[in-house]
Design an enzyme around this catalytic site. Structure first.
Site, PDB file in Angstrom:
ATOM      1  N   TYR A  91       0.827  -1.212   0.000  1.00 29.65           N
ATOM      2  CA  TYR A  91       0.000   0.000   0.000  1.00 29.65           C
ATOM      3  C   TYR A  91       0.866   1.270   0.000  1.00 29.65           C
ATOM      4  O   TYR A  91       0.370   2.361   0.203  1.00 29.65           O
ATOM      5  CB  TYR A  91      -0.936   0.007   1.210  1.00 29.65           C
ATOM      6  N   ASP A 150       0.340 -10.990   8.867  1.00 30.26           N
ATOM      7  CA  ASP A 150       1.232 -11.923   8.173  1.00 30.26           C
ATOM      8  C   ASP A 150       2.703 -11.642   8.434  1.00 30.26           C
ATOM      9  O   ASP A 150       3.503 -12.567   8.517  1.00 30.26           O
ATOM     10  CB  ASP A 150       0.966 -11.862   6.662  1.00 30.26           C
ATOM     11  N   HIS A 389       4.357  -6.103  -4.745  1.00 30.84           N
ATOM     12  CA  HIS A 389       2.916  -6.317  -4.888  1.00 30.84           C
ATOM     13  C   HIS A 389       2.145  -5.053  -4.575  1.00 30.84           C
ATOM     14  O   HIS A 389       2.623  -4.162  -3.877  1.00 30.84           O
ATOM     15  CB  HIS A 389       2.433  -7.487  -4.020  1.00 30.84           C
ATOM     16  N   TYR A 470     -11.436  -1.137   1.401  1.00 31.52           N
ATOM     17  CA  TYR A 470     -11.222  -0.808   2.818  1.00 31.52           C
ATOM     18  C   TYR A 470      -9.815  -0.285   3.077  1.00 31.52           C
ATOM     19  O   TYR A 470      -9.524   0.188   4.170  1.00 31.52           O
ATOM     20  CB  TYR A 470     -11.532  -2.022   3.707  1.00 31.52           C
ATOM     21  N   ARG A 471      -8.969  -0.301   2.051  1.00 34.06           N
ATOM     22  CA  ARG A 471      -7.565   0.069   2.249  1.00 34.06           C
ATOM     23  C   ARG A 471      -6.988   0.260   0.853  1.00 34.06           C
ATOM     24  O   ARG A 471      -7.399  -0.449  -0.068  1.00 34.06           O
ATOM     25  CB  ARG A 471      -6.883  -1.118   2.926  1.00 34.06           C
TER      26      ARG A 471
END
Ligand code: ADP
Length: 529
Positions: A91, A150, A389, A470-471
């Protein structure tokens, strides 16, 4: 190389601000080297891409230093960007939304301030990582489990503020916090909930207080800097069972979801299960070229071969049970009975004493009992050693046909952009949070740009179908904010009002979640007053 500066400042003005910042934190805690900017940039950006690069990093050591930094930023009109650890991978990492912002990294404020064994909570500063908290609980002999995401190197506070998730019954980290201390943009200090009662002892046991509940205002926002947080912990259970469920066919996803919903609503399963499709499981421990060397998404026939060779399902779910051994056995029997309605389903369970040391638990079972690790870093190496990612994370009701509709709409768009659909779904009692991961080789500019374009395409298609995220990555925060469009974007009008009231100079994290201060709003072309 041209020097990166905070927006609106010339080199002289920036140097003057840096001088003042150094006077507060000391020269050692003011970083401007290229290495430091890299450390706090987006680790998955292509090398030449400097869209989200900071100009400097400050490492305050106390609340007083945070307050002084805000005073200087207000005086010199310097945009700041707060991180706790800055590991918000997928993100944007530690990178700021506005290029050239000065990072306020809270890594040095890293004390576990309290562990309360009776009421099962801890109080932490933002620099405390999940690994730190785990080690602190172990070293102190506390019979308490902290939920972990994670990757264990992230901050307990940063993760909760960004709506991060873990996998114990306390895995909704935003919901499992209790009580914040916040420094507001003008330097004032606020304690939320019962923390407002200065002589009280209930700050971390009752989350609200008297009047509006303020905590949510400081999560995924740019309204303050959080400097302390209470976090609820799970008492170490007598017994822990890590369960797995495999279904053989793609079409088994719907009945699986519908059965699991009832198990969650009935609280037979109390943790947050995760669903992963065949490629998602394969990607956790193997590169793509072990299975397929061609261009474009891995073909269906190869996916089936992978499934058979690994002995896994088209969809695979892990879940956990906790309690006395008798209760865990009864719950496992109920789960097995409910899921047995799905043809060819395979259900397994591994039982452990709840206080087993890490060495006696399979690493794949660690996260559901709060043992942190960095193992999942390997999962981004699917398309090369420089794995990167970018996550697209929409919400969907936990109903089989709705989840099917979302997958059928969005997975083909990923494929059209050349990405494999590696389904990873966090399951909660009433909704799924599906992470559509664009996994790319960060050394390949084409793949990097395509991941961003693919993410934008998903966002557009998902919004048209009524799915909100949501993010989001920094790159798409404005786009996502605009999808919250009820009543002419009333949400953003409200956020802008609060932003202008709390931060009139617009210094704190401009653009986060699409919330821009007045001085930048027109420039950014965003909604607001
Ligand atoms: P982690 O290291 O746990 O992944 P980060 O430190 O990267 O978390 O934080 C994620 C995001 O949350 C940051 O980009 C920032 O926007 C926000 N944030 C983090 N820590 C704070 C804090 N102490 N106060 C306010 N916002 C924060």
């Amino acid at each position: 190389m041209t020097r990166i500066l905070p927006s609106g400042l010339d080199p002289q003005a920036f140097d003057a601000a840096l001088q003042s910042f150094a006077g507060i934190v000391g020269h050692d805690a003011l970083l401007t080297s290229a290495d430091a900017m890299k450390e706090y940039g987006d680790p998955y950006a292509f090398a030449g891409d400097d869209a989200f690069v900071p100009s400097a990093v400050l490492l305050p050591a106390s609340v007083e230093q945070v307050r002084a930094i805000l005073a200087i930023a207000n005086r010199h009109a310097v945009s700041l960007w707060t991180v706790s650890q800055g590991r918000n991978l997928g993100y944007g990492g530690g990178a700021p939304r506005v290029r050239g912002s000065v990072i306020v990294s809270l890594r040095r404020m890293n004390r576990v301030l309290e562990v309360n064994d009776e009421c099962a909570y801890a109080v932490v500063e933002p620099g405390v990582t999940f690994i730190d908290l785990y080690e602190h609980l172990q070293a102190g002999g506390h019979k308490l489990v902290a939920s972990v995401p994670d990757l264990g190197w992230g901050s307990v506070v940063g993760n909760a503020l960004e709506y991060g998730r873990g996998y114990t019954p306390y895995g909704d980290h935003a919901a499992s916090h209790c009580g914040l201390e916040v420094v507001l943009p003008d330097g004032d200090v606020l304690r939320t909930g019962m923390g407002g009662v200065s002589r009280g002892d209930s700050w971390h046991v009752y989350p609200r207080g008297f009047g509006p509940s303020l905590d949510g205002l400081f999560m995924q926002s740019n309204f303050g800097i959080v400097t302390k947080m209470g976090v609820w912990l799970m008492p170490t259970p007598e017994c822990y069972l890590s369960g797995s469920v495999c279904v053989a066919k793609e079409s088994d996803l719907e009945p699986l979801i519908d059965v699991v919903r009832r198990l969650l609503l009935d609280r037979v399963i109390e943790n947050y299960p995760v669903l992963a499709n065949t490629l998602s499981v394969a990607g956790c421990f193997s590169p793509r070229d072990r299975w397929y060397g061609g261009d474009g998404p891995v073909p269906e026939s190869v996916v089936e071969d992978i499934r058979r060779e690994l002995g896994i399902g088209r969809w695979n779910m892990r879940f956990a049970l906790y309690g006395s051994e008798a209760v865990v056995d009864a719950q496992f029997a109920a789960v097995t009975a409910a899921l047995s309605r799905i043809p060819e389903v395979r259900i397994d369970g591994r039982k452990y004493p709840g206080d087993s040391p890490a060495g006696e638990i399979l690493p794949m079972d660690w996260s559901q009992i709060g043992i942190p690790s960095l193992d999942m870093l390997a999962a981004v190496k699917w398309r090369g050693a420089n794995g990167g990612h970018m996550g697209f994370s929409p919400v969907c009701p936990l109903i089989g046909r709705n989840v099917r509709r979302q997958c059928d709409l969005l997975a083909p768009i990923m494929n059209q952009h050349g990405f494999d659909y590696m389904g990873g779904i966090i399951v909660t009692p009433r909704c799924t949070l599906q992470i559509f991961e664009f996994i790319y080789d960060a050394a390949d500019e084409g793949q990097f740009r395509e991941a961003r374009a693919g993410c934008k395409a998903l966002l557009t298609a998902a919004a048209a179908a009524g799915y909100g995220e949501y993010r989001s990555h920094l790159e798409h925060m404005d786009d996502v904010a605009r999808t919250y469009d009820f009543n002419g974007c009333a949400t953003m009008r409200f956020n802008s009002l609060i932003k202008d009231a709390l931060d009139p100079n617009g210094i704190l994290a401009p653009g986060k979640q699409g919330i821009w201060p007045r001085r930048m709003r027109l420039q950014a072309g965003t909604t607001g007053r």
